[in-house]
Design an enzyme around this catalytic site. Structure first.
Site, PDB file in Angstrom:
ATOM      1  N   SER A 177     -10.389  -6.647  15.462  1.00 35.53           N
ATOM      2  CA  SER A 177     -11.838  -6.785  15.630  1.00 35.53           C
ATOM      3  C   SER A 177     -12.228  -8.244  15.822  1.00 35.53           C
ATOM      4  CB  SER A 177     -12.565  -6.200  14.421  1.00 35.53           C
ATOM      5  OG  SER A 177     -12.142  -6.814  13.238  1.00 35.53           O
TER       6      SER A 177
ATOM      7  N   TRP B  87      -8.846   7.142   3.031  1.00 39.27           N
ATOM      8  CA  TRP B  87     -10.234   6.675   2.925  1.00 39.27           C
ATOM      9  C   TRP B  87     -11.229   7.782   3.247  1.00 39.27           C
ATOM     10  CZ3 TRP B  87      -9.444   1.037   5.227  1.00 39.27           C
ATOM     11  CH2 TRP B  87      -8.893   0.236   4.218  1.00 39.27           C
TER      12      TRP B  87
ATOM     13  N   HIS C 229      -0.496  -2.747  11.105  1.00 39.65           N
ATOM     14  CA  HIS C 229      -1.090  -3.810  10.297  1.00 39.65           C
ATOM     15  C   HIS C 229      -1.370  -3.275   8.905  1.00 39.65           C
ATOM     16  CE1 HIS C 229      -3.779  -6.901   8.823  1.00 39.65           C
ATOM     17  NE2 HIS C 229      -4.664  -5.970   8.576  1.00 39.65           N
TER      18      HIS C 229
ATOM     19  N   CYS D 135      -3.149  -4.411   5.002  1.00 40.13           N
ATOM     20  CA  CYS D 135      -4.015  -5.413   4.395  1.00 40.13           C
ATOM     21  C   CYS D 135      -3.401  -6.122   3.204  1.00 40.13           C
ATOM     22  CB  CYS D 135      -5.329  -4.785   3.983  1.00 40.13           C
ATOM     23  SG  CYS D 135      -6.372  -4.494   5.395  1.00 40.13           S
TER      24      CYS D 135
ATOM     25  N   HIS E 208     -11.223 -13.983   4.942  1.00 41.03           N
ATOM     26  CA  HIS E 208     -12.296 -13.597   4.020  1.00 41.03           C
ATOM     27  C   HIS E 208     -13.219 -14.761   3.706  1.00 41.03           C
ATOM     28  CE1 HIS E 208      -9.119 -10.587   3.372  1.00 41.03           C
ATOM     29  NE2 HIS E 208     -10.150  -9.775   3.408  1.00 41.03           N
TER      30      HIS E 208
ATOM     31  N   CYS F 147      -6.281 -10.668   8.912  1.00 41.70           N
ATOM     32  CA  CYS F 147      -6.900  -9.346   9.076  1.00 41.70           C
ATOM     33  C   CYS F 147      -7.905  -9.445  10.222  1.00 41.70           C
ATOM     34  CB  CYS F 147      -7.575  -8.933   7.758  1.00 41.70           C
ATOM     35  SG  CYS F 147      -8.026  -7.180   7.691  1.00 41.70           S
TER      36      CYS F 147
END
Ligand code: GLN
Ligand code: ZN
Length: 660
Positions: free
Chosen positions: A338, A466, A547, A549, A600, A632
């Site tokens: 993203s 999730w 990927h 996290c 982050h 990420c």
């Protein structure tokens, strides 16, 4: 403590935040310093007890128990948890004395830590704590409440202590029933039987529960019927779901509805009141075949053979073929998928959802962003590009919305941390792919450049983890169905000229069972094959990325390698890179991109620090296997920091590359 502090008075980091057992709820990790003095200080449980009592309701105050608290706190100095035991006993003792003074009848201590694999020292600690604490009961009845699993390592010790009640989880506790049958239940104590799933949103099957309760009552005559855990993990109520059809709602029970279920089941078990109608309705509901079954999907799952889970040729051969096919430079650079989700990107999606703009103009806007994003990545000099994910609100919800078999709520929010909530999709029926989900945007992105553009998908284990999963078929079967749907998309992307495809398994690590002894049989044995099923059908020259996290997968490193991806990227910049040693020791063969900077934070990493990180990585990872990427996805970042950060990333990769 929750947010940290940076200002005139100093610079203090926030407390670490971790996932609460196997849920998506996070807690702040308490820190015990050498001079920390533990004593009873707050009045919250007393205030709330009195507030309810003033309204005529006798409640059972609940706090985290001493053992779970000590096991989950972090000692920051020289002292260990054991050094705090006398203080902790005194504090919990004082709590009980205060309860007694207020007239509390039952007090609960949550002890979920008891469902982990326990050592002899753990059990000794538990015994010491409660021998001390329970001496101060002062007439209050004390419940030891466990949940999220069974207490196979300490059932007899738990029964032997002076608790008045013991709460057991019959839903996630695979061996709870067995423990009870084998060892019985101590006379004179009350069993709190967690028979209704506190973590999921489906209606309870009354007949099954009543039968189990009857069995339990033979061993524990005054058993209390309860949910398997706190209702924190389910949404409040169905009442506000105005868009969901009645056909679906008939099967659902959120927190408030679960309370009704408890009332009805109790009435039925005691043959009291007038709940027969509720039982008939419940029987009828479960007897009906639920719409959403798809015979073709079932047949496809049943027809799978071992060969479907194996990609050929083997990794080493593919690696050679792909090196030739892509002719990428050493230390290829890429991102995780993203790009910043600006206000306009979100506004475009919202406008389309509300029907304010046409599908055509919605798509045109996204394609314009994709073209810009590709141009930007070319300008920055990245080697493998992405389309930017502007069409996605969330990496799971997006696919849930595209796939058959999912339903969505309006207000079924569940707390994740602080004031943050998530609204997981619900797996309703058999899952399949009706139409292509990502092909149009990926093909468009690829048409904008000569460089390879990665297709971008979410993997089956993450989609399932999730979401609220089904209870009428196994998680394994549901995940396999999702894997087949994602596989269809992978093959479709490949057929449409996409040569690199990333399948994110961001949540694979977090759902490892709490007990190590369950890791393989209960999880990895189907989760890893589900991932392999997704990509086993592609050509040798198609490169599969994944990927994750977290890089805390030292213990399952072989399983990660067995996912048989060609490249894996993962979060690494915040951990101390110990994972690199693990990769080396295990001869990790998958090519790797440990994140070189933390996304982050808005901080822009310097060229030098990225170079340093890369040099460190090169000491442990063969140069022909190392990729260069952020930690990420960039969607929560702004362009202001993203562009310079990526420029520095590329500059650092080039500099190190030249020195090789
Ligand atoms: N591809 C996703 C993104 O870049 C991955 C997100 C994640 O790992 N949580 O946003
Ligand atoms: Zn990630």
């Amino acid at each position: 403590m929750a947010r940290g502090y940076q200002g005139e008075k100093g610079d203090v980091k926030a407390l670490a935040m971790k996932k609460w057992f196997n849920t998506n709820y996070h807690y702040l990790v308490p820190e015990l310093e050498d001079d920390t003095k533990i004593s009873l200080a707050g009045t919250k449980p007393f205030d709330e007890y009195l507030e309810a009592k003033a309204q005529g309701v006798e409640t059972k105050p609940v706090v985290v128990g001493a053992f779970t608290f000590l096991k989950m706190a972090r000692c920051t100095g020289k002292k260990a948890a054991a050094d705090f035991v006398p203080d902790v006993i005194a504090a919990y003792g004082a709590l009980l004395e205060k309860y007694a003074e207020l007239g509390v009848q039952w007090a609960a201590f949550d002890e979920p830590y008891l469902v982990y694999d326990l050592s002899a020292e753990d059990i000794a600690l538990f015994r010491t704590l409660y021998t001390g604490i329970l001496a101060k009961k002062s007439g209050v009845k004390v419940l030891a409440q466990t949940y999220f699993g069974d207490v196979r390592d300490c059932y007899t010790e738990l029964c032997g202590l002076d608790f008045d009640g013991i709460g057991l989880d019959f839903v996630e506790g695979r061996l709870t029933g067995e423990l009870l049958n084998k060892h019985g239940f101590p006379q004179g104590k009350t069993l709190f039987a967690g028979l209704l799933n506190g973590k999921n949103i489906w209606k309870n099957h009354y007949e099954t529960t009543l039968a189990r309760l009857a069995e339990i009552r033979e061993l524990a005559p005054n058993a209390v019927l309860s949910t398997s855990c706190s209702l924190l993990h389910v949404p409040y109520t169905l009442e506000n779901e105005t868009k969901l059809g009645g056909e679906y709602k008939a099967y659902l029970a959120f927190a408030y509805e679960k309370l009704t279920e408890l009332f009805e089941l109790k009435a039925l078990a005691d043959a009291a009141g007038n709940a027969q109608a509720a039982l008939s309705a419940n029987k009828e509901l479960f007897a009906k075949s639920r719409r959403g079954a798809d015979a073709a999907v079932r047949a496809r799952v049943n027809a799978l053979t071992d060969g479907d889970f194996v990609r050929l040729p083997a990794f080493a051969e593919r690696e050679k073929i792909q090196k030739e096919e892509f002719a990428l430079p050493l230390l290829p650079t890429t991102t995780i998928g993203s790009f910043p989700q600006t206000a306009e990107v979100r506004a475009n999606r919202a406008a389309f959802r509300k029907g304010v703009i046409s599908e055509e103009s919605y798509k045109k806007f996204n394609k314009d962003r994709i073209a810009e994003c590709i141009a930007l990545q070319e300008e920055i000099g990245l080697d493998v590009l992405v389309h930017g994910e502007f069409e996605r609100n969330d990496m799971v919800e997006y696919f849930g919305e595209c796939l058959n078999g999912f339903i969505f709520t309006e207000k079924a929010w569940v707390q994740s941390y602080g004031t943050r909530c998530v609204k997981p999709p619900v797996v309703w029926g058999d899952v399949s792919r009706g139409k292509a989900m990502t092909v149009e945007y990926s093909v468009f992105a690829q048409s904008c450049t000569q460089k390879p553009v990665k297709g971008m998908l979410t993997g089956p284990v993450t989609i399932l983890n999730w979401s609220f999963p089904r209870e009428d078929i196994s998680i394994k079967e549901s995940t396999t169905q999702i894997a087949l749907a994602i596989r269809d998309e992978v093959l479709d992307l490949e057929a449409n000229g996409i040569r690199i495809i990333q399948v994110d398994e961001a949540a694979l690590r977090e759902k490892l069972p709490l007990r190590r002894s369950d890791w393989k049989s209960e999880y990895l044995d189907w989760a890893i094959p589900a991932f392999r099923l997704v990509h086993s059908g592609v050509k040798a020259e198609t490169q599969i990325h994944t990927h994750m996290c977290y890089s805390e997968f030292a213990d399952i490193i072989r399983d990660i390698d067995n996912m048989d991806a060609d490249v894996i990227t993962f979060e690494a910049s915040r951990s101390d890179l110990t994972i690199l040693d693990v990769l080396k020791e295990n001869n990790f063969r998958t090519e790797v991109g440990p994140g070189v900077y933390d996304i982050h934070s808005p901080r822009v990493p310097s060229v030098e620090e990225i170079q340093t990180a890369l040099r460190l990585m090169l000491q442990k990872i063969p140069q022909e296997k190392l990729w260069v990427n952020p930690d990420c996805g960039l969607k929560t970042r702004g362009n202001a920091e993203t562009v310079p950060s990526l420029k520095n990333l590329v500059a650092a990769a080039k500099a190190v590359r030249e020195s090789l």
